[in-house]
Write a protein that holds these residues in place. Structure first.
Motif, PDB file in Angstrom:
ATOM      1  N   PHE A 276       1.131  -1.417  -0.208  1.00 50.69           N
ATOM      2  CA  PHE A 276      -0.100   0.156   0.235  1.00 50.69           C
ATOM      3  C   PHE A 276       0.931   1.512   0.192  1.00 50.69           C
ATOM      4  N   ASN A 277       1.711   0.840   0.913  1.00 48.39           N
ATOM      5  CA  ASN A 277       2.993   2.579   0.677  1.00 48.39           C
ATOM      6  C   ASN A 277       3.404   2.122  -0.982  1.00 48.39           C
ATOM      7  N   ASN A 278       3.739   1.588  -1.442  1.00 46.12           N
ATOM      8  CA  ASN A 278       4.638   1.497  -2.639  1.00 46.12           C
ATOM      9  C   ASN A 278       3.401   1.739  -3.377  1.00 46.12           C
ATOM     10  N   ILE A 279       2.163   1.374  -3.601  1.00 44.62           N
ATOM     11  CA  ILE A 279       0.795   2.266  -4.541  1.00 44.62           C
ATOM     12  C   ILE A 279       0.889   3.748  -3.633  1.00 44.62           C
ATOM     13  N   LEU A 418      -0.872  -3.539   9.265  1.00 47.93           N
ATOM     14  CA  LEU A 418      -1.883  -3.623   7.657  1.00 47.93           C
ATOM     15  C   LEU A 418      -2.509  -2.497   7.603  1.00 47.93           C
ATOM     16  N   THR A 419      -3.866  -2.433   8.863  1.00 50.77           N
ATOM     17  CA  THR A 419      -4.618  -1.554   8.704  1.00 50.77           C
ATOM     18  C   THR A 419      -4.559  -0.219   8.621  1.00 50.77           C
ATOM     19  N   VAL A 420      -3.466  -0.122   9.958  1.00 55.45           N
ATOM     20  CA  VAL A 420      -2.827   1.337   9.991  1.00 55.45           C
ATOM     21  C   VAL A 420      -2.571   1.697   8.581  1.00 55.45           C
ATOM     22  N   ASN A 421      -1.296   0.770   8.412  1.00 61.79           N
ATOM     23  CA  ASN A 421      -0.558   1.510   6.539  1.00 61.79           C
ATOM     24  C   ASN A 421      -1.682   1.695   5.401  1.00 61.79           C
ATOM     25  N   LEU A 422      -3.482   0.920   5.596  1.00 58.85           N
ATOM     26  CA  LEU A 422      -3.932   0.617   4.683  1.00 58.85           C
ATOM     27  C   LEU A 422      -4.993   2.355   4.502  1.00 58.85           C
ATOM     28  N   PHE A 423      -4.897   2.444   6.054  1.00 59.07           N
ATOM     29  CA  PHE A 423      -5.594   3.650   6.183  1.00 59.07           C
ATOM     30  C   PHE A 423      -4.650   5.117   5.941  1.00 59.07           C
ATOM     31  N   CYS A 424      -3.218   4.434   5.897  1.00 61.16           N
ATOM     32  CA  CYS A 424      -2.685   6.304   5.548  1.00 61.16           C
ATOM     33  C   CYS A 424      -2.006   5.956   4.333  1.00 61.16           C
ATOM     34  N   SER A 425      -2.015   4.829   3.752  1.00 61.77           N
ATOM     35  CA  SER A 425      -1.319   5.198   2.266  1.00 61.77           C
ATOM     36  C   SER A 425      -2.875   5.965   1.673  1.00 61.77           C
ATOM     37  N   VAL A 426      -4.161   5.503   1.605  1.00 61.19           N
ATOM     38  CA  VAL A 426      -4.843   5.511   1.227  1.00 61.19           C
ATOM     39  C   VAL A 426      -5.458   7.724   1.448  1.00 61.19           C
ATOM     40  N   LEU A 427      -4.913   7.974   2.476  1.00 61.27           N
ATOM     41  CA  LEU A 427      -4.826   9.096   2.930  1.00 61.27           C
ATOM     42  C   LEU A 427      -3.981   9.831   2.468  1.00 61.27           C
ATOM     43  N   ILE A 428      -2.801   9.517   1.926  1.00 67.55           N
ATOM     44  CA  ILE A 428      -1.322  10.075   1.517  1.00 67.55           C
ATOM     45  C   ILE A 428      -2.213  10.316  -0.450  1.00 67.55           C
ATOM     46  N   ILE A 429      -2.230   9.558  -0.674  1.00 69.57           N
ATOM     47  CA  ILE A 429      -3.385   9.595  -2.010  1.00 69.57           C
ATOM     48  C   ILE A 429      -4.370  11.065  -2.249  1.00 69.57           C
ATOM     49  N   ILE A 430      -5.211  10.856  -1.171  1.00 68.20           N
ATOM     50  CA  ILE A 430      -5.579  11.520  -1.406  1.00 68.20           C
ATOM     51  C   ILE A 430      -5.112  13.076  -0.914  1.00 68.20           C
ATOM     52  N   ALA A 469       2.175  15.437   1.689  1.00 68.45           N
ATOM     53  CA  ALA A 469       0.825  15.001   1.393  1.00 68.45           C
ATOM     54  C   ALA A 469       1.791  13.613   2.205  1.00 68.45           C
ATOM     55  N   TYR A 470       2.839  13.233   1.712  1.00 74.00           N
ATOM     56  CA  TYR A 470       3.587  11.847   2.018  1.00 74.00           C
ATOM     57  C   TYR A 470       3.472  12.029   4.089  1.00 74.00           C
ATOM     58  N   LEU A 476       0.834  11.087  10.513  1.00 71.60           N
ATOM     59  CA  LEU A 476      -0.589  10.111  11.334  1.00 71.60           C
ATOM     60  C   LEU A 476      -0.137   8.151  11.361  1.00 71.60           C
ATOM     61  N   ASN A 477       0.083   8.214  10.728  1.00 78.95           N
ATOM     62  CA  ASN A 477       0.771   6.556  10.804  1.00 78.95           C
ATOM     63  C   ASN A 477       1.765   6.315  12.082  1.00 78.95           C
ATOM     64  N   ALA A 478       2.639   6.682  12.044  1.00 81.27           N
ATOM     65  CA  ALA A 478       3.226   6.795  13.356  1.00 81.27           C
ATOM     66  C   ALA A 478       2.433   7.110  14.632  1.00 81.27           C
ATOM     67  N   ILE A 479       1.911   8.007  14.822  1.00 77.23           N
ATOM     68  CA  ILE A 479       0.464   9.082  15.959  1.00 77.23           C
ATOM     69  C   ILE A 479      -0.502   6.981  16.011  1.00 77.23           C
ATOM     70  N   LEU A 480      -1.101   6.841  15.052  1.00 78.12           N
ATOM     71  CA  LEU A 480      -1.364   6.001  15.567  1.00 78.12           C
ATOM     72  C   LEU A 480      -1.160   4.332  15.667  1.00 78.12           C
ATOM     73  N   HIS A 481       0.275   4.344  15.722  1.00 77.55           N
ATOM     74  CA  HIS A 481       0.629   3.248  15.858  1.00 77.55           C
ATOM     75  C   HIS A 481       1.456   3.355  17.161  1.00 77.55           C
ATOM     76  N   TRP A 482       1.350   4.312  17.374  1.00 81.60           N
ATOM     77  CA  TRP A 482       2.782   4.794  18.666  1.00 81.60           C
ATOM     78  C   TRP A 482       0.992   4.404  19.875  1.00 81.60           C
ATOM     79  N   TYR A 483       0.014   5.096  19.421  1.00 83.97           N
ATOM     80  CA  TYR A 483      -1.196   4.696  20.513  1.00 83.97           C
ATOM     81  C   TYR A 483      -1.394   2.975  20.513  1.00 83.97           C
ATOM     82  N   PHE A 484      -1.743   2.896  19.546  1.00 86.89           N
ATOM     83  CA  PHE A 484      -2.261   1.221  19.349  1.00 86.89           C
ATOM     84  C   PHE A 484      -0.607   0.035  20.482  1.00 86.89           C
TER      85      PHE A 484
END
Length: 584
Positions: A276-279, A418-430, A469-470, A476-484
């Motif tokens: 997802f990050n590569n996409i 996976l869940t966090v990276n998917l969300f943040c990768s989509v966010l980067i594209i948007i 954007a990146y 945000l990806n790091a913040i979510l990982h840190w929280y979990f």
């Protein structure tokens, strides 16, 4: 006399070779020692990478041809990440450790056991991996003319044809790098961090050979051939290391598909997360293909520069910590697992914060010294420097993601990253699309960004929205990982707060002193010559670092004390350690 001289010489050579071999076979158990060793060799590799980029900037510079070269990496990189990560270090090590409880079979370089079961598993993976990688690469070779419309839709047909040609040649790279990644599992399992760290060095040497010797003959095609040569050299050094550990690959004709399926099932979420990050990067390149000529080159130059501190700090610590995290969890030592994770996270924060401030303040000096020659103009320098400043704000976040995601991989939980990276990768594209639209249509926002980063009246400033954007998505990806991680491992215990604020305070003073130093030394050294730019940036940075160290000392920072102790241990002379199974 000559006989005595020859015997003396032979003895010196023998002793020298033994010392070299001992270095190559050393096992590093302490995370700080291993991380410093990895960081040292990563630093050397990154120095070579900077020379590589300087040669590219000098001989070619940001241009349509170079845009095609960088765009051609996207499909081979996606194949490498999507397939090679199915047999990656982070997934395979727990499976191999389970099959190495005894010491009755062939031993590796340090006395560690490579059991028949572990050997069989590695041979099965090697066989399946090679077949799948070759088949996927062959299919990609055939459909590349159709894929180019997704990679670089804004290119003219003639440039798209170049992307197709370059990509087809580079398809050899994921096969070679994937095999190297597989052999690297054995290297890391035995903690041969020294020789493991040599692979990126040889990879960059191969690319530099392509630039200096093949480019004058074949043009940009020579750069592409250099990438393949670098990948081959990357593989050869890992083969040498794995052979030294007692593992040599064999084709397996009696494959345990049940176990292979289990590994693939565990790997799939992590593979998808990385894909997802590569996409997201593919989408960024696609957006950049519609922008001014050279935009993809600007993005890649700045991305490579910010990767230097990321690889030296974040990746080195994450790689060094992973085997220890796996073994702590396997032995059900929860507190030890937590302690290793917390100490490594604090070290990443400790090192990353000063880098962020220094890169932002000294961005123009860094870019001008490293890339500013030949075809690389002053306008290119200003754009890459601005892009580097934006990337720099996410260096800490990228390092933390590398570590915290490995905490989940160490316990076999690949779904959370996976869940966090998917969300943040989509966010980067948007965000890439949204930021570009705002930048083009909102004059106030455009003026603010250009004024803040001092790139007014330069063509192509819209490319700055892509690193923005990146960086936002990665933070945000790091913040979510840190929280979990706090919730799942630390029971909401704070583990980086004190270090973060201490490092932030010291870094603030580093930035202030470095900025004042630039204003003082610019009239003295001048800004015309390369040496003048280098000296003003270097001296300003050193003064800032000295003040930062003083602030940390006054704050009684624990990481600074740990660093001092580690340096005093002469980690490069660490003895070979063969840990008992309960410590692995």
């Amino acid at each position: 006399f000559y006989k005595s001289l020859r015997l003396c010489t032979d003895g010196l050579i023998s002793n020298g070779m033994q010392k070299i071999l001992r270095i190559f076979s050393k096992e590093y158990v302490n995370i700080n020692q291993a991380a410093l060793l990895l960081g040292s060799f990563t630093f050397l590799s990154q120095i070579l990478a900077l020379f590589r980029d300087r040669f590219i900037a000098h001989f070619i510079g940001p241009s349509a041809g170079l845009d095609a070269y960088y765009a051609a990496f996207r499909v081979p990189d996606l194949i490498f990440i999507s397939i090679a990560s199915l047999a990656s270090v982070t997934v395979l090590i727990p499976f191999i450790i389970e099959k190495m409880p005894a010491r009755q079979s062939t031993t590796g370089g340090n006395g560690e056991t490579v059991t028949a079961e572990a050997r069989k598993l590695m041979n099965d993976i090697f066989t399946i991996f090679l077949i799948v990688m070759v088949m996927v690469s062959f299919v990609a070779f055939l459909i590349m003319p159709y894929l180019v419309s997704f990679i670089a839709p804004g290119f003219l047909p003639i440039m798209q044809a170049k992307v197709v040609l370059f990509s087809r040649i580079m398809l050899l790279s994921p096969i070679l790098m994937g095999l190297s990644n597989l052999f690297g599992t054995v290297t890391q399992l035995f903690r041969k961090f020294f020789i493991y760290s040599l692979s990126p060095i040889f990879y960059n040497i191969g690319i530099i050979i392509g630039i200096t010797f093949l480019y004058p003959i074949f043009g940009i095609n020579g750069l592409v051939l250099g990438v393949v040569l670098g990948a081959l050299m990357h593989l050869l050094i890992q083969i040498f290391a794995s052979f030294g550990c007692g593992f040599s690959p064999r084709f397996s004709f009696n494959i345990n598909f049940i176990e292979i399926k289990k590994i693939a099932f565990i790997s799939l979420p992590r593979t998808l997360g990385l894909s997802f990050n590569n996409i997201a990067l593919i989408a960024i390149i696609a957006f950049a293909s519609y922008l001014s000529s050279g935009s993809i080159s600007i993005f890649n130059f700045s991305f490579n520069l910010q990767s230097v501190p990321l690889n030296i700090i974040g990746i080195s610590y994450a790689v060094a910590a992973f085997p220890t995290l796996v073994k702590s969890f396997s032995n059900q030592k929860k507190n030890e697992f937590k302690d290793h994770l917390k100490s490594t996270a604090r070290q990443i924060v400790f090192w990353s914060m000063p880098v962020i401030f220094l890169f932002i303040v000294l961005r123009a000096q860094i870019v001008r010294v490293i890339l500013g020659s030949g075809s690389f103009s002053w306008e290119n320098t200003r754009l890459v420097a601005a892009s580097l400043a934006i990337f720099s704000i996410s260096v800490l976040a990228q390092g933390m993601v590398a570590l915290l995601s490995r905490a989940y991989y160490a316990i076999g939980n690949t779904k959370r990253p996976l869940t966090v990276n998917l969300f943040c990768s989509v966010l980067i594209i948007i965000l890439s699309f949204v930021f570009l639209r705002i930048f083009e249509n909102v004059a106030v926002f455009r003026y603010f960004i250009e004024s803040l980063l001092k790139v007014e009246n330069i063509v192509g400033t819209e490319v700055l929205m892509l690193p923005l954007a990146y960086s936002v998505g990665t933070i945000l990806n790091a913040i979510l990982h840190w929280y979990f991680v706090r919730r799942d491992f630390m029971e909401h215990e704070s583990f980086i707060t004190k270090t973060f604020f201490q490092s932030l305070g010291a870094s603030f003073f580093i930035g202030i002193v470095a900025y004042l130093g630039l204003n003082i030394f610019s009239p003295i050294f001048g800004t015309i010559t390369g040496w003048g730019v280098f000296l003003q940036g270097f001296i300003s940075g050193i003064l800032g670092i000295c003040v930062g160290i003083l602030v940390l000392y006054l704050l009684k920072n624990e990481e600074l004390k740990d660093l001092t102790k580690t340096l005093k241990t002469k980690f490069w002379r660490t003895s070979v350690l063969v840990s008992p199974q309960e410590e692995l």
